[in-house]
Design a protein around this motif. Sequence first.
Motif, PDB file in Angstrom:
ATOM      1  N   ALA A  15      31.646  28.579  39.030  1.00  0.00           N
ATOM      2  CA  ALA A  15      31.836  30.031  39.114  1.00  0.00           C
ATOM      3  C   ALA A  15      31.473  30.545  40.500  1.00  0.00           C
ATOM      4  O   ALA A  15      32.146  31.419  41.061  1.00  0.00           O
ATOM      5  N   ARG A  16      30.416  29.971  41.075  1.00  0.00           N
ATOM      6  CA  ARG A  16      29.979  30.394  42.402  1.00  0.00           C
ATOM      7  C   ARG A  16      31.031  30.038  43.459  1.00  0.00           C
ATOM      8  O   ARG A  16      31.312  30.817  44.371  1.00  0.00           O
ATOM      9  N   ASP A  17      31.630  28.852  43.323  1.00  0.00           N
ATOM     10  CA  ASP A  17      32.681  28.441  44.259  1.00  0.00           C
ATOM     11  C   ASP A  17      33.891  29.364  44.166  1.00  0.00           C
ATOM     12  O   ASP A  17      34.480  29.754  45.183  1.00  0.00           O
ATOM     13  N   VAL A  18      34.265  29.696  42.928  1.00  0.00           N
ATOM     14  CA  VAL A  18      35.415  30.579  42.736  1.00  0.00           C
ATOM     15  C   VAL A  18      35.145  31.948  43.352  1.00  0.00           C
ATOM     16  O   VAL A  18      35.972  32.500  44.090  1.00  0.00           O
ATOM     17  N   LEU A  19      33.980  32.510  43.056  1.00  0.00           N
ATOM     18  CA  LEU A  19      33.653  33.839  43.569  1.00  0.00           C
ATOM     19  C   LEU A  19      33.556  33.854  45.094  1.00  0.00           C
ATOM     20  O   LEU A  19      33.994  34.805  45.744  1.00  0.00           O
ATOM     21  N   SER A  20      32.996  32.800  45.670  1.00  0.00           N
ATOM     22  CA  SER A  20      32.885  32.747  47.128  1.00  0.00           C
ATOM     23  C   SER A  20      34.264  32.640  47.770  1.00  0.00           C
ATOM     24  O   SER A  20      34.522  33.249  48.816  1.00  0.00           O
ATOM     25  N   SER A  21      35.165  31.872  47.137  1.00  0.00           N
ATOM     26  CA  SER A  21      36.529  31.751  47.664  1.00  0.00           C
ATOM     27  C   SER A  21      37.248  33.088  47.617  1.00  0.00           C
ATOM     28  O   SER A  21      37.905  33.497  48.582  1.00  0.00           O
ATOM     29  N   VAL A  22      37.103  33.780  46.484  1.00  0.00           N
ATOM     30  CA  VAL A  22      37.733  35.093  46.341  1.00  0.00           C
ATOM     31  C   VAL A  22      37.157  36.074  47.359  1.00  0.00           C
ATOM     32  O   VAL A  22      37.887  36.859  47.976  1.00  0.00           O
ATOM     33  N   ALA A  23      35.847  36.020  47.567  1.00  0.00           N
ATOM     34  CA  ALA A  23      35.202  36.929  48.513  1.00  0.00           C
ATOM     35  C   ALA A  23      35.693  36.687  49.937  1.00  0.00           C
ATOM     36  O   ALA A  23      35.950  37.633  50.686  1.00  0.00           O
ATOM     37  N   ILE A  24      35.835  35.410  50.311  1.00  0.00           N
ATOM     38  CA  ILE A  24      36.309  35.078  51.657  1.00  0.00           C
ATOM     39  C   ILE A  24      37.725  35.601  51.872  1.00  0.00           C
ATOM     40  O   ILE A  24      38.037  36.216  52.897  1.00  0.00           O
ATOM     41  N   CYS A 243      43.880  29.143  48.712  1.00  0.00           N
ATOM     42  CA  CYS A 243      43.425  28.313  47.611  1.00  0.00           C
ATOM     43  C   CYS A 243      42.097  27.675  47.976  1.00  0.00           C
ATOM     44  O   CYS A 243      41.978  27.047  49.008  1.00  0.00           O
ATOM     45  N   GLY A 244      41.092  27.833  47.128  1.00  0.00           N
ATOM     46  CA  GLY A 244      39.808  27.212  47.413  1.00  0.00           C
ATOM     47  C   GLY A 244      38.904  27.299  46.212  1.00  0.00           C
ATOM     48  O   GLY A 244      38.883  28.293  45.512  1.00  0.00           O
ATOM     49  N   GLY A 245      38.118  26.249  45.977  1.00  0.00           N
ATOM     50  CA  GLY A 245      37.154  26.261  44.896  1.00  0.00           C
ATOM     51  C   GLY A 245      37.775  26.487  43.542  1.00  0.00           C
ATOM     52  O   GLY A 245      37.153  27.069  42.661  1.00  0.00           O
ATOM     53  N   GLY A 246      39.006  26.067  43.352  1.00  0.00           N
ATOM     54  CA  GLY A 246      39.657  26.231  42.064  1.00  0.00           C
ATOM     55  C   GLY A 246      40.334  27.569  41.894  1.00  0.00           C
ATOM     56  O   GLY A 246      40.905  27.839  40.854  1.00  0.00           O
ATOM     57  N   ALA A 247      40.277  28.452  42.899  1.00  0.00           N
ATOM     58  CA  ALA A 247      40.893  29.773  42.785  1.00  0.00           C
ATOM     59  C   ALA A 247      42.140  29.849  43.639  1.00  0.00           C
ATOM     60  O   ALA A 247      42.206  29.279  44.712  1.00  0.00           O
ATOM     61  N   VAL A 248      43.133  30.568  43.150  1.00  0.00           N
ATOM     62  CA  VAL A 248      44.347  30.812  43.916  1.00  0.00           C
ATOM     63  C   VAL A 248      44.521  32.314  43.999  1.00  0.00           C
ATOM     64  O   VAL A 248      44.648  32.981  42.986  1.00  0.00           O
ATOM     65  N   THR A 249      44.512  32.866  45.212  1.00  0.00           N
ATOM     66  CA  THR A 249      44.581  34.307  45.387  1.00  0.00           C
ATOM     67  C   THR A 249      45.715  34.669  46.322  1.00  0.00           C
ATOM     68  O   THR A 249      45.802  34.133  47.415  1.00  0.00           O
TER      69      THR A 249
END
Length: 256
Positions: A15-24, A243-249
Motif C-alpha cells: 500500500a505504501r509503494d502504491v501511494l508513493s507512486s501515485v504521489a510522485i 507505472c510504479g509500485g503496482g499502480a498505473v496512473t
Amino acid sequence: MRWFLRSDDENVLFARDVLSSVAIVAVIGLILFGVSGVWPPLVAVESPSMDPNMKTGDLIFVAENERFVGDGAVAGTGVVTLESGQESGYEKFSNLGDVIVFQPNGNEQKTPIIHRAHFWVEEDENWIQTKADEDIAGDITCADITTCPAPHDGFITKGDANPNYDQIAGGADTTVVKSEWVTGKAMFRIPWLGNIRLTFDKLLGGMLAPSPGPAIAGASSPAASDASVSPPGLAGATGFAACGGGAVTAIGRRRN
C-alpha cells in the motif's frame, strides 16, 4: 501514521509503494500543469497525420495559448501561423508556425484535433484566392467548398502529412477554426515515450488507466503516410501513463 510508515507488514509495504507512486505522479502532473496551464499537459501521438514531425508514440507537452508566445502571433490568440512564421522565422516541430489543439467546429462532444495553424482568415474572406498555397489547394475554388468565403475569423489548419487543408479535404472535419476553439499549443516532444500508455490501452482496453481529460481525436487524411494503419477519425494522441509500485496512473489522454 507512524505505524503505517514504519511497518514491515507486506500488505502495508504494498500500500505504501502504491501511494508513493501515485504521489510522485501527482506532483509531477501538478508541476507540469503549473508550467503549461492546461490539463492534461502531456499527450501521446497515435496518428501519422503530423508525420514526420510528430511520430506515432511520441509524448507531446502542450501549453496554454498565451504562454510561450512566438514573434508574429495573431493578435489575441497567442498562436503564430505558418504564414507569419515565414516572416519571423518562428518554428515548431521542424516547420514554421504553431501546432495547435482545437475542437473541430467548436463541438466539445467531438474529439479534439492537433494540427498546424497555416494562416488566419477574416470573416467573408475568399481565402482560397488570398491565402491558400496553390500547391496544396490545387484547382479548388471558393465556390467548390463550404468553408469559403470564411464564415468567421479563424485559422486554416493542416496535418503536416496530409495533402490538403482541413477546411478543404484534410483529415479533420472542421470549418475555419475560431480562436476560442483552440485549447492549447504543442511545445515539444519526447520520442516513443507515449508508447507506454498506448501499450496499456491495447493490452487492457484503457481499463487500468482511465483518462481524467478529454480524448483528442486523430485526423489523418486517407492520402497521408501510414493512413492505413491509423484510419481517419481514429488516429490521435493519448495521455502518458506512469507505472510504479503496482499502480498505473494516467496523466492525460488525447488524440492527434
